[in-house]
Scaffold this motif. Structure first.
Motif, mmCIF file in Angstrom:
data_model
loop_
_atom_site.group_PDB
_atom_site.id
_atom_site.type_symbol
_atom_site.label_atom_id
_atom_site.label_comp_id
_atom_site.label_asym_id
_atom_site.label_seq_id
_atom_site.Cartn_x
_atom_site.Cartn_y
_atom_site.Cartn_z
ATOM 1 N N HIS A 23 56.471 55.186 24.281
ATOM 2 C CA HIS A 23 57.891 54.861 24.356
ATOM 3 C C HIS A 23 58.309 54.415 25.754
ATOM 4 O O HIS A 23 57.859 54.965 26.760
ATOM 5 C CB HIS A 23 58.745 56.072 23.951
ATOM 6 C CG HIS A 23 58.690 56.377 22.489
ATOM 7 N ND1 HIS A 23 57.830 57.311 21.962
ATOM 8 C CD2 HIS A 23 59.395 55.868 21.445
ATOM 9 C CE1 HIS A 23 57.999 57.375 20.656
ATOM 10 N NE2 HIS A 23 58.936 56.512 20.319
ATOM 11 N N LEU A 24 59.194 53.427 25.793
ATOM 12 C CA LEU A 24 59.840 52.979 27.018
ATOM 13 C C LEU A 24 61.342 52.908 26.775
ATOM 14 O O LEU A 24 61.796 52.712 25.639
ATOM 15 C CB LEU A 24 59.332 51.586 27.424
ATOM 16 C CG LEU A 24 57.872 51.472 27.860
ATOM 17 C CD1 LEU A 24 57.491 49.999 28.026
ATOM 18 C CD2 LEU A 24 57.627 52.223 29.157
ATOM 19 N N ALA A 25 62.120 53.045 27.839
ATOM 20 C CA ALA A 25 63.573 52.936 27.719
ATOM 21 C C ALA A 25 64.020 51.477 27.698
ATOM 22 O O ALA A 25 65.101 51.160 27.206
ATOM 23 C CB ALA A 25 64.260 53.675 28.869
ATOM 24 N N GLN A 26 63.195 50.603 28.259
ATOM 25 C CA GLN A 26 63.425 49.155 28.189
ATOM 26 C C GLN A 26 62.092 48.503 27.878
ATOM 27 O O GLN A 26 61.083 48.786 28.518
ATOM 28 C CB GLN A 26 63.978 48.599 29.503
ATOM 29 C CG GLN A 26 64.129 47.075 29.499
ATOM 30 C CD GLN A 26 64.577 46.508 30.836
ATOM 31 O OE1 GLN A 26 65.265 47.179 31.607
ATOM 32 N NE2 GLN A 26 64.192 45.287 31.125
ATOM 33 N N TYR A 27 62.098 47.634 26.893
ATOM 34 C CA TYR A 27 60.881 46.901 26.582
ATOM 35 C C TYR A 27 61.240 45.500 26.113
ATOM 36 O O TYR A 27 62.426 45.170 25.923
ATOM 37 C CB TYR A 27 60.042 47.637 25.533
ATOM 38 C CG TYR A 27 60.678 47.794 24.171
ATOM 39 C CD1 TYR A 27 60.484 46.842 23.172
ATOM 40 C CD2 TYR A 27 61.462 48.898 23.861
ATOM 41 C CE1 TYR A 27 61.060 46.983 21.923
ATOM 42 C CE2 TYR A 27 62.037 49.050 22.604
ATOM 43 C CZ TYR A 27 61.826 48.089 21.644
ATOM 44 O OH TYR A 27 62.409 48.224 20.404
ATOM 45 N N THR A 28 60.244 44.663 25.939
ATOM 46 C CA THR A 28 60.455 43.290 25.497
ATOM 47 C C THR A 28 60.274 43.224 23.989
ATOM 48 O O THR A 28 59.220 43.609 23.470
ATOM 49 C CB THR A 28 59.473 42.338 26.182
ATOM 50 O OG1 THR A 28 59.614 42.464 27.596
ATOM 51 C CG2 THR A 28 59.734 40.899 25.774
ATOM 52 N N SER A 29 61.285 42.752 23.309
ATOM 53 C CA SER A 29 61.248 42.668 21.856
ATOM 54 C C SER A 29 61.093 41.211 21.422
ATOM 55 O O SER A 29 61.786 40.320 21.933
ATOM 56 C CB SER A 29 62.532 43.255 21.254
ATOM 57 O OG SER A 29 62.456 43.315 19.851
ATOM 58 N N LEU A 30 60.169 40.990 20.500
ATOM 59 C CA LEU A 30 59.958 39.673 19.903
ATOM 60 C C LEU A 30 60.589 39.718 18.517
ATOM 61 O O LEU A 30 60.044 40.335 17.605
ATOM 62 C CB LEU A 30 58.470 39.347 19.815
ATOM 63 C CG LEU A 30 57.634 39.574 21.082
ATOM 64 C CD1 LEU A 30 56.179 39.194 20.835
ATOM 65 C CD2 LEU A 30 58.187 38.778 22.252
ATOM 66 N N ASP A 31 61.739 39.102 18.371
ATOM 67 C CA ASP A 31 62.538 39.217 17.148
ATOM 68 C C ASP A 31 62.526 37.938 16.335
ATOM 69 O O ASP A 31 62.585 36.835 16.896
ATOM 70 C CB ASP A 31 63.980 39.575 17.511
ATOM 71 C CG ASP A 31 64.173 41.063 17.702
ATOM 72 O OD1 ASP A 31 64.519 41.727 16.718
ATOM 73 O OD2 ASP A 31 63.960 41.547 18.823
#
Length: 419
Positions: A217-225
């Motif tokens: 888990h991270l509090a900010q991550y890169t999402s590919l949507d």
């Protein structure tokens, strides 16, 4: 500076060239000394015989930035089969303070917290650079696959008025005296943009204020949507996801040819959630899959299908967001899915509701905070669905990292806000 990169040296054998980079390692022997220089393309060996230059080399600490001009000489034992002889070395920075770990060793021996505390130099190590390169290639493959299918890339706000998922795990901020939040997901916006372009995608940061202190888990991550319209059901979305994952792994393989990629089956095996519980040996009233269940399912998929990937479909509606489409004939379950990669949930997706009346019913008539989102469904939206891939988690699994922080550039988690 008429500089060439280390990877270009073989094409310049017998010529005098200039290279520049960081002092990677120094080796001073009785008869000869070697300076190993590192640039963005790799390593180059520089042979030093001149006594005066040997003394200068002793003052060039590791990570000092230098420029070297010399003759490109063939040597099969050197990196790329060439080295630089008769060098002239010029420092381009003051002598560097060596980092608290050796960057020339094959593996970083420092603890992960130490690496993260000194991320600006730890990222120079080959293994950390490889992870960043893999992430860049995966994002490139993601975009290229969808561009070929006629998708449109969008860029949506990361400051929002309400929590996308309807939960409390959001970061609140002051927005000119009003309450706002950092976006958990571009979910609402990508659905609305289906009404504009039919097929859209986004690569961007998302923020989750979840108090998880785990390796995944991270509090900010890169999402590919991704979101696409005019589907029959979630299986159309799963088919697109399969091609996207294949495109991502192919792109990483091309950029990092030494890294073995998993085979993406032409059709990824799929099991319903109820069957998944049986396979994992979980009670039949479990509302979700625990990490141990996911690992068991990953082992089963590899054993029974020879696949590193497995779709689990039909998750209970009570564990899915309000916009999820129910499974026809079984309304307690949903037309949603997770994609497990080597026994870890990597992608979540599914079919969404697309009728205004269904949203009103799902929200029990209370549209507070989502009025402008739901309003769009009064103006005609096609059946649609989509998915989201966590880039860092994907890369970590791809490279066999034990902690997602090993592949994040400057990770943000429960305890870390710097560097």
């Amino acid at each position: 500076m008429q500089r060439i990169l280390s990877s270009q040296l073989p094409a310049h054998a017998g010529r005098t060239v200039t290279v520049a980079g960081w002092v990677h390692r120094r080796r001073v022997l009785k008869a000869v000394a070697f300076l190993i220089l590192r640039d963005r393309a790799g390593l180059v060996q520089i042979v030093i015989n001149d006594p005066g230059l040997r003394e200068q080399l002793e003052e060039l600490t590791e990570e000092t930035v230098v420029e070297v001009t010399g003759l490109v000489t063939i040597n099969s034992a050197a990196p790329l089969g060439v080295e630089i002889t008769q060098p002239v070395v010029r420092a381009l920075s003051a002598a560097a303070t060596p980092p608290p770990f050796d960057l020339y060793r094959p593996l970083l021996t420092a603890t992960l917290p130490t690496q993260l505390d000194h991320a600006s130099v730890a990222l120079r190590h080959a293994t950390r650079r490889r992870a960043v390169t893999a992430a860049a290639a995966a994002a490139e493959g993601f975009r290229a696959t969808l561009d070929e299918r006629g998708f449109t890339e969008i860029f949506t706000p990361k400051i929002v008025a309400s929590a996308t998922e309807g939960g409390a795990n959001v970061f609140g901020i002051d927005y000119f005296g009003s309450r706002a939040f950092l976006a958990q997901s571009p979910q609402f916006y990508k659905q609305l943009m289906v009404g504009v372009f039919e097929q859209v995608y986004e690569v961007g940061p998302v923020f989750r204020a979840e108090p998880h202190d785990t390796a995944r888990h991270l509090a900010q991550y890169t999402s590919l949507d991704v979101e696409l319209g005019f589907i029959d059901d979630h299986r159309d979305v799963m088919a697109v996801l399969r091609d996207v994952v294949a495109g991502m792994t192919d792109a990483v393989a091309e950029r990092l040819p030494g890294v073995k990629m998993p085979d993406v089956p032409a059709e990824i095996p799929a099991v319903h959630f109820t069957t998944a519980l049986e396979i994992a040996g979980a009670p039949d009233d479990e509302p979700d899959l625990a990490p141990a269940h996911e690992r068991a399912l990953g082992e089963w998929a590899l054993r029974e299908h020879g696949s590193d990937f497995l779709f689990v479909t039909g998750y209970p509606m009570r564990k899915r967001p309000f916009y999820t489409h129910p499974e026809p004939g079984r309304p307690t379950h949903s037309n949603s899915f997770d994609l497990l990669f080597r026994g870890l949930e990597m992608v979540t997706g599914g079919q969404r509701l697309h009728e205004y009346a269904d949203y009103v019913a799902a929200l029990k008539g209370d549209l507070t905070g989502v009025e402008t989102y739901v309003e769009a469904f009064r103006h005609g939206m096609p059946p649609h669905g989509g998915f989201a891939i966590g880039l860092e988690r994907f890369v970590a699994r791809l490279l066999g990292a034990t902690n997602v922080r090993e592949v994040a550039v400057f990770p943000r988690d429960l305890h870390r806000l710097t560097p």
